[in-house]
Write a protein that holds these residues in place. Structure first.
Motif, PDB file in Angstrom:
ATOM      1  N   THR A   1       5.010 -69.509 -31.597  1.00  0.00           N
ATOM      2  CA  THR A   1       5.130 -70.884 -31.191  1.00  0.00           C
ATOM      3  C   THR A   1       4.602 -71.733 -32.271  1.00  0.00           C
ATOM      4  O   THR A   1       4.868 -72.839 -32.627  1.00  0.00           O
ATOM      5  CB  THR A   1       4.332 -71.228 -29.828  1.00  0.00           C
ATOM      6  OG1 THR A   1       5.052 -70.271 -28.687  1.00  0.00           O
ATOM      7  CG2 THR A   1       4.343 -72.557 -29.538  1.00  0.00           C
ATOM      8  N   ASP A   2       3.554 -71.267 -32.967  1.00  0.00           N
ATOM      9  CA  ASP A   2       2.754 -71.802 -33.922  1.00  0.00           C
ATOM     10  C   ASP A   2       4.108 -72.207 -35.064  1.00  0.00           C
ATOM     11  O   ASP A   2       3.967 -73.229 -35.508  1.00  0.00           O
ATOM     12  CB  ASP A   2       1.597 -71.169 -34.631  1.00  0.00           C
ATOM     13  CG  ASP A   2       0.946 -71.808 -35.604  1.00  0.00           C
ATOM     14  OD1 ASP A   2       0.021 -72.601 -35.281  1.00  0.00           O
ATOM     15  OD2 ASP A   2       1.166 -71.402 -36.947  1.00  0.00           O
ATOM     16  N   LEU A   3       4.577 -71.326 -35.415  1.00  0.00           N
ATOM     17  CA  LEU A   3       5.708 -71.297 -36.553  1.00  0.00           C
ATOM     18  C   LEU A   3       6.813 -72.222 -35.959  1.00  0.00           C
ATOM     19  O   LEU A   3       7.525 -72.878 -36.812  1.00  0.00           O
ATOM     20  CB  LEU A   3       6.336 -69.924 -36.969  1.00  0.00           C
ATOM     21  CG  LEU A   3       7.241 -69.885 -38.053  1.00  0.00           C
ATOM     22  CD1 LEU A   3       6.815 -70.730 -39.432  1.00  0.00           C
ATOM     23  CD2 LEU A   3       7.794 -68.555 -38.298  1.00  0.00           C
ATOM     24  N   ALA A   4       7.300 -72.152 -34.718  1.00  0.00           N
ATOM     25  CA  ALA A   4       8.314 -73.138 -34.306  1.00  0.00           C
ATOM     26  C   ALA A   4       7.862 -74.625 -34.312  1.00  0.00           C
ATOM     27  O   ALA A   4       8.577 -75.521 -35.014  1.00  0.00           O
ATOM     28  CB  ALA A   4       8.517 -72.698 -33.114  1.00  0.00           C
ATOM     29  N   ILE A   5       6.604 -74.853 -34.300  1.00  0.00           N
ATOM     30  CA  ILE A   5       5.988 -76.225 -34.284  1.00  0.00           C
ATOM     31  C   ILE A   5       5.860 -76.687 -35.565  1.00  0.00           C
ATOM     32  O   ILE A   5       6.467 -77.729 -36.032  1.00  0.00           O
ATOM     33  CB  ILE A   5       4.815 -76.503 -33.237  1.00  0.00           C
ATOM     34  CG1 ILE A   5       5.148 -76.249 -31.993  1.00  0.00           C
ATOM     35  CG2 ILE A   5       4.327 -77.798 -33.693  1.00  0.00           C
ATOM     36  CD1 ILE A   5       3.944 -76.056 -30.967  1.00  0.00           C
ATOM     37  N   ASN A   6       5.437 -75.837 -36.407  1.00  0.00           N
ATOM     38  CA  ASN A   6       4.945 -76.225 -37.585  1.00  0.00           C
ATOM     39  C   ASN A   6       6.096 -75.990 -38.981  1.00  0.00           C
ATOM     40  O   ASN A   6       5.851 -76.470 -40.031  1.00  0.00           O
ATOM     41  CB  ASN A   6       3.679 -75.467 -38.100  1.00  0.00           C
ATOM     42  CG  ASN A   6       2.453 -76.247 -37.381  1.00  0.00           C
ATOM     43  OD1 ASN A   6       2.551 -77.299 -37.001  1.00  0.00           O
ATOM     44  ND2 ASN A   6       1.319 -75.443 -37.473  1.00  0.00           N
ATOM     45  N   GLY A   7       6.999 -74.970 -38.387  1.00  0.00           N
ATOM     46  CA  GLY A   7       7.867 -74.738 -39.529  1.00  0.00           C
ATOM     47  C   GLY A   7       9.530 -75.199 -39.143  1.00  0.00           C
ATOM     48  O   GLY A   7       9.874 -76.138 -39.575  1.00  0.00           O
TER      49      GLY A   7
ATOM     50  N   ASP B   1      -5.441 -67.611 -41.519  1.00  0.00           N
ATOM     51  CA  ASP B   1      -4.803 -67.390 -39.968  1.00  0.00           C
ATOM     52  C   ASP B   1      -3.629 -67.841 -40.090  1.00  0.00           C
ATOM     53  O   ASP B   1      -2.994 -68.428 -41.114  1.00  0.00           O
ATOM     54  CB  ASP B   1      -5.528 -68.146 -38.682  1.00  0.00           C
ATOM     55  CG  ASP B   1      -5.811 -69.653 -39.344  1.00  0.00           C
ATOM     56  OD1 ASP B   1      -4.935 -70.199 -39.935  1.00  0.00           O
ATOM     57  OD2 ASP B   1      -6.846 -70.304 -38.893  1.00  0.00           O
ATOM     58  N   ALA B   2      -2.796 -67.722 -39.009  1.00  0.00           N
ATOM     59  CA  ALA B   2      -1.370 -67.900 -38.906  1.00  0.00           C
ATOM     60  C   ALA B   2      -1.165 -69.262 -38.930  1.00  0.00           C
ATOM     61  O   ALA B   2      -0.236 -69.875 -39.500  1.00  0.00           O
ATOM     62  CB  ALA B   2      -0.783 -67.224 -37.453  1.00  0.00           C
ATOM     63  N   ASN B   3      -1.970 -70.152 -38.536  1.00  0.00           N
ATOM     64  CA  ASN B   3      -2.017 -71.672 -38.429  1.00  0.00           C
ATOM     65  C   ASN B   3      -2.003 -72.127 -40.003  1.00  0.00           C
ATOM     66  O   ASN B   3      -1.014 -72.966 -40.427  1.00  0.00           O
ATOM     67  CB  ASN B   3      -2.963 -72.330 -37.539  1.00  0.00           C
ATOM     68  CG  ASN B   3      -2.654 -73.838 -37.795  1.00  0.00           C
ATOM     69  OD1 ASN B   3      -3.428 -74.629 -38.304  1.00  0.00           O
ATOM     70  ND2 ASN B   3      -1.805 -74.392 -36.881  1.00  0.00           N
ATOM     71  N   GLY B   4      -2.682 -71.591 -41.035  1.00  0.00           N
ATOM     72  CA  GLY B   4      -2.995 -71.848 -42.259  1.00  0.00           C
ATOM     73  C   GLY B   4      -1.423 -71.429 -42.870  1.00  0.00           C
ATOM     74  O   GLY B   4      -0.980 -72.427 -43.937  1.00  0.00           O
ATOM     75  N   VAL B   5      -0.593 -70.547 -42.529  1.00  0.00           N
ATOM     76  CA  VAL B   5       0.399 -70.221 -43.222  1.00  0.00           C
ATOM     77  C   VAL B   5       1.464 -70.965 -42.646  1.00  0.00           C
ATOM     78  O   VAL B   5       2.381 -71.654 -43.565  1.00  0.00           O
ATOM     79  CB  VAL B   5       0.769 -68.732 -42.623  1.00  0.00           C
ATOM     80  CG1 VAL B   5       2.288 -68.342 -43.224  1.00  0.00           C
ATOM     81  CG2 VAL B   5      -0.158 -67.654 -43.340  1.00  0.00           C
ATOM     82  N   SER B   6       1.606 -71.357 -41.341  1.00  0.00           N
ATOM     83  CA  SER B   6       2.709 -72.349 -40.960  1.00  0.00           C
ATOM     84  C   SER B   6       2.513 -73.870 -41.634  1.00  0.00           C
ATOM     85  O   SER B   6       3.428 -74.426 -41.690  1.00  0.00           O
ATOM     86  CB  SER B   6       2.522 -72.400 -39.460  1.00  0.00           C
ATOM     87  OG  SER B   6       1.658 -72.884 -38.801  1.00  0.00           O
ATOM     88  N   LYS B   7       1.091 -74.190 -41.762  1.00  0.00           N
ATOM     89  CA  LYS B   7       0.945 -75.357 -42.071  1.00  0.00           C
ATOM     90  C   LYS B   7       1.485 -75.667 -43.594  1.00  0.00           C
ATOM     91  O   LYS B   7       1.740 -76.930 -44.128  1.00  0.00           O
ATOM     92  CB  LYS B   7      -0.415 -75.784 -41.775  1.00  0.00           C
ATOM     93  CG  LYS B   7      -0.760 -76.181 -40.262  1.00  0.00           C
ATOM     94  CD  LYS B   7      -0.383 -77.442 -39.886  1.00  0.00           C
ATOM     95  CE  LYS B   7      -1.099 -78.472 -40.317  1.00  0.00           C
ATOM     96  NZ  LYS B   7      -0.646 -79.841 -39.771  1.00  0.00           N
ATOM     97  N   PHE B   8       1.023 -74.574 -44.456  1.00  0.00           N
ATOM     98  CA  PHE B   8       1.528 -74.486 -45.722  1.00  0.00           C
ATOM     99  C   PHE B   8       2.943 -74.677 -45.790  1.00  0.00           C
ATOM    100  O   PHE B   8       3.341 -75.257 -46.755  1.00  0.00           O
ATOM    101  CB  PHE B   8       0.881 -73.452 -46.573  1.00  0.00           C
ATOM    102  CG  PHE B   8       1.075 -73.542 -47.972  1.00  0.00           C
ATOM    103  CD1 PHE B   8       0.567 -74.476 -48.690  1.00  0.00           C
ATOM    104  CD2 PHE B   8       1.983 -72.691 -48.617  1.00  0.00           C
ATOM    105  CE1 PHE B   8       0.779 -74.498 -50.209  1.00  0.00           C
ATOM    106  CE2 PHE B   8       2.049 -72.432 -49.934  1.00  0.00           C
ATOM    107  CZ  PHE B   8       1.661 -73.609 -50.780  1.00  0.00           C
ATOM    108  N   ALA B   9       3.679 -73.954 -45.157  1.00  0.00           N
ATOM    109  CA  ALA B   9       5.060 -73.803 -44.918  1.00  0.00           C
ATOM    110  C   ALA B   9       5.578 -75.255 -44.893  1.00  0.00           C
ATOM    111  O   ALA B   9       6.477 -75.876 -45.573  1.00  0.00           O
ATOM    112  CB  ALA B   9       5.585 -72.929 -44.004  1.00  0.00           C
ATOM    113  N   ALA B  10       5.059 -75.812 -43.797  1.00  0.00           N
ATOM    114  CA  ALA B  10       5.461 -77.339 -43.643  1.00  0.00           C
ATOM    115  C   ALA B  10       4.990 -78.445 -44.711  1.00  0.00           C
ATOM    116  O   ALA B  10       6.266 -79.240 -45.033  1.00  0.00           O
ATOM    117  CB  ALA B  10       4.702 -77.870 -42.343  1.00  0.00           C
ATOM    118  N   GLU B  11       3.851 -78.148 -45.339  1.00  0.00           N
ATOM    119  CA  GLU B  11       3.970 -78.874 -46.380  1.00  0.00           C
ATOM    120  C   GLU B  11       4.708 -78.773 -47.416  1.00  0.00           C
ATOM    121  O   GLU B  11       5.391 -79.870 -47.919  1.00  0.00           O
ATOM    122  CB  GLU B  11       2.291 -78.872 -46.941  1.00  0.00           C
ATOM    123  CG  GLU B  11       2.091 -79.800 -47.940  1.00  0.00           C
ATOM    124  CD  GLU B  11       0.873 -79.321 -48.796  1.00  0.00           C
ATOM    125  OE1 GLU B  11      -0.349 -79.471 -48.624  1.00  0.00           O
ATOM    126  OE2 GLU B  11       0.882 -78.164 -49.994  1.00  0.00           O
TER     127      GLU B  11
END
Length: 332
Positions: free
Chosen positions: A96-102, A148-158
């Motif tokens: 879900t984290d990746l779905a929202i941030n990616g 953490d996973a959130n750091g990965v997805s947030k970097f991808a979004a940026e």
């Protein structure tokens, strides 16, 4: 500021949340035509009441599945504040984290590419993906080591957004935020910021917990954060300025968590705290001490924080004191 923003069409994703609603309030006062898009998901701190008095038009919808083209059409500026920010939540449910941030970010990028190819974008990013700092203060060229996973997805979004600049020439910048606090932040728990639960405990007459105590952090008061986003958007109008670059955003001077606890009690004029060790599940993803080197953003825009920590904490507690019950009720 009113002359600069008057009549401009602005879309704020995550617009009913803590920072998004603060932006909507400021933009509304400046005469912008503001649309606030928010999924109003439980646990995010988003509330309709956050937009009271802003003049913004709230559209309830989820970036993951709604038709974004009508909202994006004709937009002059996008402040992209929507995202999943819970570190523990990302570890429990990284999909879900990746779905929202990616995936959701890619849908928004595609819609904007078709409907508003000239729109400027300021993306809310995070310092979290730097991981444990190798040295302090942390500048933008620090290695990326997400804890953490959130750091990965947030970097991808940026990076998806910055890619829009490199490939399609869109004026885009990203602000890597540190700990933000102030009125309208989530105080039900520590899901958004641990300062939220501290405010709640103080006003309820209960001790709050300070984990560790020696770690350093920097904190940005919401009014200063809003000013930074507005400055970033204007900097995108200058060729060769902010476009295509990420910037750290810090705040007042760094402070230890124990000193922060003392400052919270002093600001409220009441309360107490308990020093405790980090819980094992949080210690595994904690980054240790952090404070930002945001000299690049200050030099480019002239921005600097105006609200000192003690004053910001006082304003925050005073704002929540008559509103605590409403902000502990169901998020609607």
């Amino acid at each position: 500021m009113s002359g600069v923003w008057h009549g401009r069409r602005v879309l704020v994703t995550g617009g009913a949340g803590f920072l998004g609603s603060a932006l909507c309030q400021a933009l509304g006062e400046a005469g912008a035509e503001v649309v606030a898009l928010d999924a109003l998901m439980p646990g995010t701190g988003a509330r309709r009441r956050n937009l009271d008095g802003s003049g913004a038009r709230l559209v309830e919808g989820d970036l993951r599945d709604m038709d974004l083209h009508p909202l994006a059409e004709g937009v002059d500026v996008l402040f992209n504040m929507a995202g999943q920010t819970s570190h523990a939540g990302s570890q429990a449910d990284p999909f879900t984290d990746l779905a929202i941030n990616g995936h959701a970010q890619l849908r928004l990028i595609a819609a904007l590419r078709e409907a508003a190819p000239l729109a400027r974008v300021v993306h809310a990013s995070t310092r979290q993906f730097y991981g444990r700092p190798r040295s302090l203060p942390v500048a933008e060229d620090h290695p990326i080591v997400p804890p953490d996973a959130n750091g990965v997805s947030k970097f991808a979004a940026e990076q998806y957004w910055l890619l829009e600049n490199r490939v399609h020439g869109r004026p885009v910048t990203a602000l890597r935020l540190t700990n933000c606090y102030g009125p309208r932040m989530r105080v039900v728990d520590a899901r958004q910021t641990f300062l939220g639960i501290w405010v709640r405990r103080v006003l309820e007459g209960q001790p709050f917990e300070v984990w560790g105590g020696e770690q350093l952090r920097d904190f940005s008061y919401v009014d200063d954060v809003v000013a930074a986003f507005l400055a970033a958007a204007l900097a995108l109008e200058t060729p060769g300025g902010a476009a295509g670059r990420p910037f750290n955003l810090g705040g007042d001077a760094p402070v230890s968590l124990q000193s922060l606890g003392d400052a919270m009690v002093a600001a409220a004029g009441e309360g107490s705290y308990l020093l405790k060790t980090f819980p094992a599940e949080r210690a595994a993803i904690d980054i240790g001490s952090y404070h930002a080197d945001d000299s690049a953003f200050r030099a480019l825009t002239g921005w600097a924080p105006r609200v000192a920590l003690a004053e910001g904490l006082r304003r925050t507690v005073d704002w929540f004191r008559p509103r605590l019950a409403a902000y502990l009720a169901d998020e609607i």
